[in-house]
Design a protein around this motif. Structure first.
Motif, PDB file in Angstrom:
ATOM      1  N   GLN A  99     -12.535  77.700 -34.578  1.00 22.53           N
ATOM      2  CA  GLN A  99     -12.264  77.750 -36.311  1.00 22.53           C
ATOM      3  C   GLN A  99     -13.435  77.986 -36.971  1.00 22.53           C
ATOM      4  N   ARG A 137      -1.189  80.853 -26.376  1.00 23.07           N
ATOM      5  CA  ARG A 137       0.160  80.873 -25.745  1.00 23.07           C
ATOM      6  C   ARG A 137       0.241  82.504 -25.198  1.00 23.07           C
ATOM      7  N   PRO A 196      -7.029  80.139 -38.540  1.00 21.00           N
ATOM      8  CA  PRO A 196      -6.215  78.724 -38.573  1.00 21.00           C
ATOM      9  C   PRO A 196      -5.871  78.189 -37.105  1.00 21.00           C
ATOM     10  N   PRO A 197      -5.596  76.773 -37.238  1.00 24.70           N
ATOM     11  CA  PRO A 197      -5.096  76.234 -35.858  1.00 24.70           C
ATOM     12  C   PRO A 197      -3.781  77.008 -35.468  1.00 24.70           C
ATOM     13  N   LYS A 198      -3.043  77.180 -36.135  1.00 26.79           N
ATOM     14  CA  LYS A 198      -1.681  77.939 -35.871  1.00 26.79           C
ATOM     15  C   LYS A 198      -1.916  79.359 -35.191  1.00 26.79           C
ATOM     16  N   SER A 199      -2.924  80.043 -35.494  1.00 32.60           N
ATOM     17  CA  SER A 199      -3.283  81.558 -34.951  1.00 32.60           C
ATOM     18  C   SER A 199      -4.003  81.139 -33.550  1.00 32.60           C
ATOM     19  N   TRP A 229     -10.930  73.549 -30.279  1.00 33.76           N
ATOM     20  CA  TRP A 229     -10.423  74.454 -31.599  1.00 33.76           C
ATOM     21  C   TRP A 229     -11.355  74.346 -32.667  1.00 33.76           C
ATOM     22  N   SER A 254      -3.565  78.641 -31.466  1.00 38.15           N
ATOM     23  CA  SER A 254      -2.360  78.152 -30.720  1.00 38.15           C
ATOM     24  C   SER A 254      -1.648  79.441 -30.275  1.00 38.15           C
ATOM     25  N   ASN A 255      -1.400  80.340 -31.215  1.00 38.73           N
ATOM     26  CA  ASN A 255      -0.576  81.522 -30.796  1.00 38.73           C
ATOM     27  C   ASN A 255      -1.211  82.587 -29.703  1.00 38.73           C
ATOM     28  N   HIS A 314       4.969  66.059 -29.060  1.00 34.42           N
ATOM     29  CA  HIS A 314       4.077  67.141 -28.922  1.00 34.42           C
ATOM     30  C   HIS A 314       4.276  68.292 -28.117  1.00 34.42           C
TER      31      HIS A 314
END
Length: 285
Positions: free
Chosen positions: A11, A26, A17-20, A7, A22-23, A201
């Motif tokens: 980045q 998914r 960002p890490p949230k994006s 990750w 992760s999305n 988590h």
């Protein structure tokens, strides 16, 4: 083909960002483009027996869709385990692998129970049990019925628990129900560690083969070493409300006592200036 994307490198390269990130991962899993082989974990959650002190990245496998081909169905039982020749076999006989097969097990009762549970969950128009209420009852039959309804409501609110039977969920949660826990307390215990604000988590939606053992492991964290239970969130709130009510009542009593003492106070008939003048005259004389 397996991949192990980092990750931090993603980045730095794409600026997300890490949230994006992760999305995006998914979405790729939802679309069937990748699958998780092993989830990543930080060094804090790495077992000490491995001797590793670094973070471990997640491993994914790339999936390729193929055309569905007809699969020939067979009524032959599927082997469940393999064993070698027994130790008393003849010396000249070659060691061959023998397969022990298990006949398919059918459980009409369990299938009927599963259909009943699915019917109740699908046609649920109101809570099967109040999520803020305990399951206490006067009789044993009443307690069992209340615990079963609470387990059904728990299955409705936690999708991973629908993989196991309602009786299994009720059996695991029964000690907590009888300790005064509510449905919301158990849902909180499944996702959060006791006495901390640390949340797990992951949930049991993916990567959990034995849901019953997973549920028992999560709830076991809320049992003290002496066998007692930590206070549930609702019990903590009730204790805080009782403490707050006691403090409010004590403050009101103090105000009432001060008001009574003030109303019972009788001021002296001689002003203080005159009393001081008389005292000075007495001392001078």
């Amino acid at each position: 083909m397996t991949i192990m994307p980092l990750w931090q490198r993603l980045q730095e390269r794409f600026g997300f960002p890490p949230k994006s990130i992760s999305n995006y991962f998914r979405r790729l899993r939802d679309w069937g483009a990748i699958a998780v082989v092993a989830t990543g974990r930080t060094a804090a959650f790495t077992p000490k027996s491995t001797g590793r002190n670094e973070n471990e990245a997640a491993i994914y496998v790339l999936l390729e869709k193929t055309e569905d081909q007809g699969v020939e169905k067979s009524s032959v039982p599927v082997p469940n385990r393999a064993v070698n020749n027994p130790p008393h076999a003849r010396a000249g006989e070659e060691s061959e692998l023998h397969i022990e097969t298990a006949s398919p097990q059918h459980s009409p009762k369990r299938a009927a129970q599963r259909r009943e549970v699915n019917h109740l969950l699908l046609n649920r128009s109101e809570p099967l049990w109040d999520p803020n209420a305990t399951t206490g009852a006067q009789t044993k039959r009443g307690r069992r019925a209340a615990e079963r309804l609470a387990a059904l409501e728990l299955q409705f609110r936690s999708f991973p628990l629908q993989r196991i039977s309602t009786s299994h969920v009720a059996a695991i949660c029964r000690p907590f129900f009888r300790a005064g826990w509510t449905i919301k307390d158990i849902l909180h215990a499944i996702d959060w560690r006791p006495n901390t604000d640390a949340k797990y988590h992951h949930d049991g939606a993916n990567g959990v083969d034995n849901t019953g053992a997973w549920l028992k492991f999560r709830l076991a964290k809320w049992i003290r070493h002496d066998g007692g239970f930590y206070r549930s969130p609702s019990q903590k709130r009730d204790a805080e409300n009782i403490q707050r009510a006691a403090e409010t009542r004590a403050a009101a009593e103090r105000r009432e006592r001060a008001r009574t003492e003030f109303s019972a106070y009788t001021p002296p008939s001689v002003p203080w200036r005159e009393r001081v003048a008389r005292l000075q005259q007495t001392q001078s004389a």
